[in-house]
Design a protein around this motif. Structure first.
Motif, mmCIF file in Angstrom:
data_model
loop_
_atom_site.group_PDB
_atom_site.id
_atom_site.type_symbol
_atom_site.label_atom_id
_atom_site.label_comp_id
_atom_site.label_asym_id
_atom_site.label_seq_id
_atom_site.Cartn_x
_atom_site.Cartn_y
_atom_site.Cartn_z
ATOM 1 N N SER A 174 8.388 3.271 24.313
ATOM 2 C CA SER A 174 9.355 4.169 24.936
ATOM 3 C C SER A 174 9.196 4.164 26.456
ATOM 4 O O SER A 174 8.134 3.857 26.988
ATOM 5 C CB SER A 174 9.155 5.585 24.409
ATOM 6 N N TYR A 214 15.872 9.929 33.595
ATOM 7 C CA TYR A 214 16.030 10.256 32.183
ATOM 8 C C TYR A 214 14.656 10.353 31.555
ATOM 9 O O TYR A 214 13.870 9.394 31.587
ATOM 10 C CB TYR A 214 16.856 9.192 31.449
ATOM 11 N N SER A 220 14.292 12.668 28.369
ATOM 12 C CA SER A 220 14.605 12.851 26.961
ATOM 13 C C SER A 220 15.877 13.688 26.883
ATOM 14 O O SER A 220 16.414 14.124 27.904
ATOM 15 C CB SER A 220 13.463 13.564 26.218
ATOM 16 N N THR A 243 21.771 11.893 26.790
ATOM 17 C CA THR A 243 21.695 10.549 27.363
ATOM 18 C C THR A 243 22.462 10.431 28.666
ATOM 19 O O THR A 243 22.315 9.436 29.373
ATOM 20 C CB THR A 243 22.233 9.511 26.366
ATOM 21 N N PHE A 251 21.902 6.672 29.507
ATOM 22 C CA PHE A 251 20.873 5.920 28.799
ATOM 23 C C PHE A 251 21.453 5.437 27.480
ATOM 24 O O PHE A 251 21.984 6.224 26.694
ATOM 25 C CB PHE A 251 19.661 6.813 28.546
ATOM 26 N N ASN A 252 21.351 4.140 27.246
ATOM 27 C CA ASN A 252 21.812 3.555 25.988
ATOM 28 C C ASN A 252 20.634 2.812 25.370
ATOM 29 O O ASN A 252 20.286 1.712 25.803
ATOM 30 C CB ASN A 252 22.993 2.606 26.227
ATOM 31 N N LYS A 253 20.037 3.441 24.361
ATOM 32 C CA LYS A 253 18.822 2.872 23.788
ATOM 33 C C LYS A 253 19.081 1.554 23.079
ATOM 34 O O LYS A 253 18.282 0.614 23.176
ATOM 35 C CB LYS A 253 18.175 3.870 22.827
ATOM 36 N N SER A 254 20.203 1.473 22.370
ATOM 37 C CA SER A 254 20.480 0.260 21.598
ATOM 38 C C SER A 254 20.724 -0.942 22.510
ATOM 39 O O SER A 254 20.383 -2.079 22.162
ATOM 40 C CB SER A 254 21.679 0.472 20.676
ATOM 41 N N THR A 297 19.486 -1.005 25.606
ATOM 42 C CA THR A 297 18.399 -0.898 26.600
ATOM 43 C C THR A 297 18.965 -0.941 28.017
ATOM 44 O O THR A 297 18.562 -1.772 28.857
ATOM 45 C CB THR A 297 17.330 -1.992 26.405
#
Lengths: 117, 115
Positions: free
Chosen positions: A30, A50, A52, A55, A67-70, A72
């Motif tokens: 993370s 960012y 937590s 997003t 923030f776009n985790k998928s 990155t």
């Protein structure tokens, strides 16, 4: 090992136009994500971060980032830029749990935003 | 309160000479970082201090580079036998406690030119 890629080294844009500065990162754990701005002959100043939660993060001077985790990604946006936004923008990450957990930042190469009248 | 200050703002030296760069962090900040900003390498981490200890020196590029911090405040980065590739802007930053999510506050940097 983590890395940060800023896809555009320079972004020219006219005043009052919208802008997006792109940032992608790679990490096996993370991350916390940051955008810093460096005005000419000045030190870096935090725009937003960012950690937590939501997003969509809002920062100073009307900037926001998502923030776009998928994907990155952590792209920076502003709906209407001013001449005074001309500066260099750096995306950065700190990784957790890291090998040292020291809070050191890994920076992208920077994007120069040139706002034209 | 004052921000992070660094001195000198500019330094020109000859290849082979030693240089010392100074950083004064924000009062009360226990964490202090040194970074280097150069054209070819971008912004790179050099060393991290927590108090007077340096638990992370992983970014120092060679044994010519060293740093110390005294009194939990001022830090000095020393480069021995400078080389032309050491030319860069050296940035210092401090944060309150050194936690990963904390904001780092940067000084204006020292621009080093090695001739």
């Amino acid at each position: 090992a983590q890395s940060v890629t800023q896809l555009d080294s320079q972004v020219p844009v006219f005043e009052e136009a919208p802008v997006e500065l792109r940032c992608n990162y790679s990490s096996s754990v993370s991350v916390y994500l940051f955008w810093y701005v460096q005005y000419p002959n000045q030190g870096l100043q935090l725009l937003l971060k960012y950690l937590s939660g939501s997003t969509l993060v809002k920062g100073i001077n009307g900037f926001e980032a998502e923030f776009n985790k998928s994907q990155t990604s952590f792209h920076l946006r502003k709906p209407s830029v001013h001449i005074s936004d001309t500066a260099e923008y750096f995306c950065a990450v700190s990784e957790f749990p890291g090998t040292s957990n020291t809070g050191k930042l890994i920076f992208g190469q920077g994007t120069t935003l040139q706002v034209k009248p | 309160g004052a921000g992070v200050s660094q001195s000198p703002s500019n330094k020109v030296t000859e290849k082979g000479k030693d240089v010392e760069l100074r950083c004064d962090p924000i009062s009360g900040h226990t964490a202090l970082y040194w970074y280097r900003q150069s054209l070819g390498q971008g912004l790179e981490f050099l060393i991290y201090f927590q108090g007077n200890s340096a638990p992370d020196k992983s970014g120092l590029p060679s044994d010519r580079f060293s740093a110390e911090r005294t009194g939990g405040s001022v830090s000095t980065l020393t480069i021995q036998r400078t080389q032309q590739e050491d030319s860069a802007v050296y940035l210092c930053a401090s944060s309150l406690g050194g936690r990963l999510q904390e904001t780092q506050y940067f000084g204006p940097g020292t621009r080093l030119l090695v001739l």
